[in-house]
Design a protein around this motif. Structure first.
Motif, short mmCIF file in Angstrom:
data_model
loop_
_atom_site.label_atom_id
_atom_site.label_comp_id
_atom_site.label_asym_id
_atom_site.label_seq_id
_atom_site.Cartn_x
_atom_site.Cartn_y
_atom_site.Cartn_z
N ARG A 89 0.85 -1.19 0.00
CA ARG A 89 0.00 0.00 0.00
C ARG A 89 0.88 1.23 0.00
NH1 ARG A 89 -4.49 0.90 4.20
NH2 ARG A 89 -4.99 2.46 2.63
N TYR A 90 0.67 2.09 -0.98
CA TYR A 90 1.40 3.36 -1.01
C TYR A 90 0.81 4.31 0.02
CZ TYR A 90 3.80 7.41 -3.01
OH TYR A 90 4.59 8.51 -3.19
N GLY A 91 -0.49 4.22 0.21
CA GLY A 91 -1.12 4.97 1.29
C GLY A 91 -1.73 6.31 0.89
N TRP A 92 -2.26 6.94 1.89
CA TRP A 92 -2.97 8.21 1.75
C TRP A 92 -2.01 9.30 1.26
CZ3 TRP A 92 -2.58 12.30 5.76
CH2 TRP A 92 -3.39 13.40 5.47
N ILE A 93 -2.47 10.03 0.25
CA ILE A 93 -1.70 11.17 -0.27
C ILE A 93 -2.36 12.45 0.22
CG2 ILE A 93 -0.87 12.36 -2.34
CD1 ILE A 93 -1.00 9.70 -3.82
N PRO A 94 -1.77 13.13 1.19
CA PRO A 94 -2.39 14.34 1.73
C PRO A 94 -2.29 15.50 0.76
CG PRO A 94 -0.25 14.02 2.72
CD PRO A 94 -0.49 12.81 1.86
N LEU A 95 -3.23 16.40 0.86
CA LEU A 95 -3.14 17.64 0.09
C LEU A 95 -2.00 18.48 0.66
CD1 LEU A 95 -6.93 18.60 -0.11
CD2 LEU A 95 -5.53 17.57 -1.92
N PRO A 96 -1.29 19.23 -0.19
CA PRO A 96 -0.23 20.09 0.35
C PRO A 96 -0.81 21.14 1.28
CG PRO A 96 -0.65 20.57 -1.98
CD PRO A 96 -1.41 19.32 -1.65
N GLU A 97 -0.24 21.27 2.46
CA GLU A 97 -0.76 22.24 3.44
C GLU A 97 -0.46 23.67 3.02
OE1 GLU A 97 0.64 21.23 7.33
OE2 GLU A 97 -0.20 19.22 7.25
N THR A 98 0.63 23.85 2.30
CA THR A 98 0.98 25.19 1.78
C THR A 98 1.50 25.03 0.35
OG1 THR A 98 3.26 25.10 2.61
CG2 THR A 98 1.59 26.05 4.07
N MET A 99 1.38 26.09 -0.40
CA MET A 99 1.94 26.10 -1.76
C MET A 99 2.36 27.52 -2.10
SD MET A 99 0.44 24.65 -5.37
CE MET A 99 0.84 22.96 -4.94
N ALA A 100 3.55 27.64 -2.67
CA ALA A 100 4.06 28.96 -3.05
C ALA A 100 3.08 29.66 -3.99
CB ALA A 100 5.42 28.82 -3.72
N ALA A 101 2.98 30.97 -3.83
CA ALA A 101 1.99 31.75 -4.59
C ALA A 101 2.17 31.61 -6.09
CB ALA A 101 2.06 33.21 -4.17
N GLY A 115 -12.11 23.27 -11.36
CA GLY A 115 -10.85 23.24 -10.64
C GLY A 115 -10.56 24.55 -9.95
N LYS A 116 -10.86 25.66 -10.62
CA LYS A 116 -10.67 26.98 -10.01
C LYS A 116 -11.54 27.12 -8.77
CE LYS A 116 -9.29 29.76 -14.05
NZ LYS A 116 -8.84 28.70 -14.93
N SER A 117 -12.78 26.64 -8.86
CA SER A 117 -13.70 26.71 -7.72
C SER A 117 -13.17 25.90 -6.54
CB SER A 117 -15.08 26.21 -8.14
OG SER A 117 -15.95 26.21 -7.04
N LEU A 118 -12.64 24.72 -6.81
CA LEU A 118 -12.06 23.88 -5.75
C LEU A 118 -10.89 24.58 -5.07
CD1 LEU A 118 -11.97 20.23 -7.16
CD2 LEU A 118 -13.04 20.97 -5.03
N LEU A 119 -10.02 25.17 -5.86
CA LEU A 119 -8.86 25.84 -5.30
C LEU A 119 -9.26 27.02 -4.44
CD1 LEU A 119 -6.46 25.72 -8.39
CD2 LEU A 119 -6.26 24.40 -6.28
N ARG A 120 -10.22 27.80 -4.91
CA ARG A 120 -10.68 28.95 -4.12
C ARG A 120 -11.35 28.51 -2.83
NH1 ARG A 120 -12.52 30.96 -9.18
NH2 ARG A 120 -14.63 30.26 -8.63
N THR A 121 -12.08 27.39 -2.88
CA THR A 121 -12.80 26.90 -1.70
C THR A 121 -11.84 26.35 -0.64
OG1 THR A 121 -14.71 26.33 -3.05
CG2 THR A 121 -14.55 25.27 -0.89
N CYS A 122 -10.80 25.68 -1.09
CA CYS A 122 -9.95 24.93 -0.15
C CYS A 122 -8.67 25.65 0.24
CB CYS A 122 -9.62 23.56 -0.75
SG CYS A 122 -11.06 22.49 -0.95
N TYR A 123 -8.28 26.68 -0.49
CA TYR A 123 -7.03 27.37 -0.17
C TYR A 123 -7.27 28.87 -0.01
CZ TYR A 123 -4.23 23.21 -1.05
OH TYR A 123 -3.69 21.96 -0.97
N LYS A 124 -6.50 29.48 0.87
CA LYS A 124 -6.58 30.92 1.07
C LYS A 124 -5.18 31.52 0.99
CE LYS A 124 -6.36 30.57 6.14
NZ LYS A 124 -7.05 30.91 7.42
N TYR A 125 -5.11 32.76 0.54
CA TYR A 125 -3.83 33.42 0.36
C TYR A 125 -3.35 34.02 1.67
CZ TYR A 125 -0.30 36.74 -1.25
OH TYR A 125 0.88 37.44 -1.43
N ASP A 126 -2.05 33.87 1.95
CA ASP A 126 -1.42 34.46 3.12
C ASP A 126 -0.23 35.29 2.63
OD1 ASP A 126 -0.26 35.17 5.50
OD2 ASP A 126 0.33 33.15 6.10
N GLY A 127 -0.32 36.60 2.79
CA GLY A 127 0.73 37.48 2.31
C GLY A 127 1.90 37.64 3.24
N ASN A 128 1.89 36.96 4.40
CA ASN A 128 2.97 37.13 5.38
C ASN A 128 4.24 36.39 4.98
OD1 ASN A 128 1.49 38.73 7.25
ND2 ASN A 128 0.41 36.91 7.92
#
Length: 391
Positions: A89-101, A115-128
């Protein structure tokens, strides 16, 4: 490098298919714990089957917690610290917790409306995050079950990421951190590879992923591990018949073979790091001094002057460093101790002094620099003002 008499193994594997093996290893660890506690060593194993709380899971922090726990094992127990159990079993592949802008924006431009809707729903931008910010995985709403979240968001996003930025499974990420990205892991990591045949239909979902490419990914992962880990530390059980695997005979064989391998790396670590009481006490003090000195900033003029007085001391008075609470006296003295130690070690190496003399000088320096004497005026004459540093 000084280390505490502490060995902490991180157990990495997929869960459901390695339940038998994990339980047996925990039993081995308990025996070793009872045996080595008499020698002043603590031996533990980290099993995260029940270690991720509901709130952390909702925050999508599972992978961060796993890798933080592995890093903690590596810090507290430089070696050994890692056991990997790998089946098919290769196992569960988690979604990346962060991704470069920049990567997220490039991905966004190349997916369809859904796909755009999914990304907007599940990820938020952090400018810090400098320089361009990053996108962070949003927490899972507590009213959405794990199953519903996986069906509605996780699996579609995994397919989307796989096309552009293929992700590793949780187990593969742990293996990378525990073996591939670690120096000299090969001589102290313990690995177990297993493949089964004739698994009953009702149990296949427990031992195999639905993904047809998972077995091949596991094979490649095992091959890469073999290129890093000593063969004597690897137990391989290939083409094992399912009925045999479920037998008590195999459980006993696995237990004996894994205990032999785990015990070997534990014994090696204990031999390499057995210290006398004085050496252990000395190590604790140097560890404290180095920790405190890392927080030391500024006061370069004062430090240089004090250091010069230490090496050129001709006055009949002691040099007193005094200051109010929180002024930084401890950090300053810790920096002084570590600086003197560097010079001492260089001198000892240059002069090829015998180890006994080196230890004696080091202990003398340690006791001189790590303890503060409260000099009261009624006991000693007040040193002249030029011998007092006020912080």
């Amino acid at each position: 490098m000084f280390r505490h008499p502490y060995i902490r193994f991180f157990i990495s594997s997929t869960f459901s298919d390695m339940e038998i093996e994990r339980n047996i290893i925990l039993g081995i660890m308990e025996r070793l714990r009872k045996e080595y506690i008499a020698h002043g060593w603590t031996i533990e194993a980290v099993d995260l089957r029940w270690g991720i709380g509901r709130e952390d899971a909702e925050e999508n922090m599972t992978m961060r917690i796993c890798l933080d726990e592995l890093r903690r094992c590596q810090k507290l127990s430089p070696k050994p610290n890692f056991i990997v159990l790998l089946g098919e079993r290769y196992g569960w592949i988690p979604l990346p917790e962060t991704m470069a802008a920049d990567k997220m924006r490039a991905l966004y431009e190349n997916v369809d409306i859904a796909g755009k809707s999914l990304l907007r729903t599940c990820y938020k931008y952090d400018g810090n995050k400098l320089p361009d910010g990053e996108f962070i995985l949003r927490r899972r709403h507590k009213n959405i079950s794990v199953e519903d979240y996986a069906e509605m968001f996780e699996r579609p996003l995994q397919e989307l990421f796989h096309k552009f930025y293929p992700q590793q499974s949780a187990t593969a990420q742990e293996i990378a951190a525990g073996i591939f990205d670690t120096e000299n892991a090969g001589d102290h990591v313990v690995a177990y590879f297993r493949s089964l045949t004739d698994v009953s239909d009702c149990d296949k979902t427990k031992f195999y992923d639905g993904d047809s490419g998972a077995i091949e990914r596991c094979v490649r992962l095992k091959d890469r591990i073999r290129s890093f880990v000593s063969e004597e530390n690897i137990l391989t059980c290939s083409d094992l018949k399912y009925n045999e695997y479920k037998s008590e005979k195999y459980a006993l064989y696995f237990e004996q073979q894994m205990e032999r391998r785990i015990r070997r790396v534990v014994e090696q670590a204990v031999r390499d790091n057995t210290l006398s009481v004085d050496e252990f006490e000395q190590g604790l003090r140097w560890e404290f001094a180095e920790s405190e000195s890392r927080s030391f900033v500024g006061r370069e003029r004062e430090f240089a002057d004090i250091l010069s007085r230490v090496y050129q001391q001709t006055d009949q008075y002691a040099l007193v460093v005094r200051g109010g609470v929180g002024a930084g006296k401890t950090a300053l003295m810790a920096r002084l101790a570590t600086e003197c130690r560097k010079i001492l070690e260089w001198c000892c190496a240059s002069l090829a002094l015998r180890r006994e003399i080196t230890v004696l000088i080091t202990l003398l320096l340690l006791y001189l620099t790590n303890f503060a004497l409260i000099i009261q005026k009624r006991h000693l004459n007040e040193p002249p003002s030029h011998m007092i540093w006020s912080l």
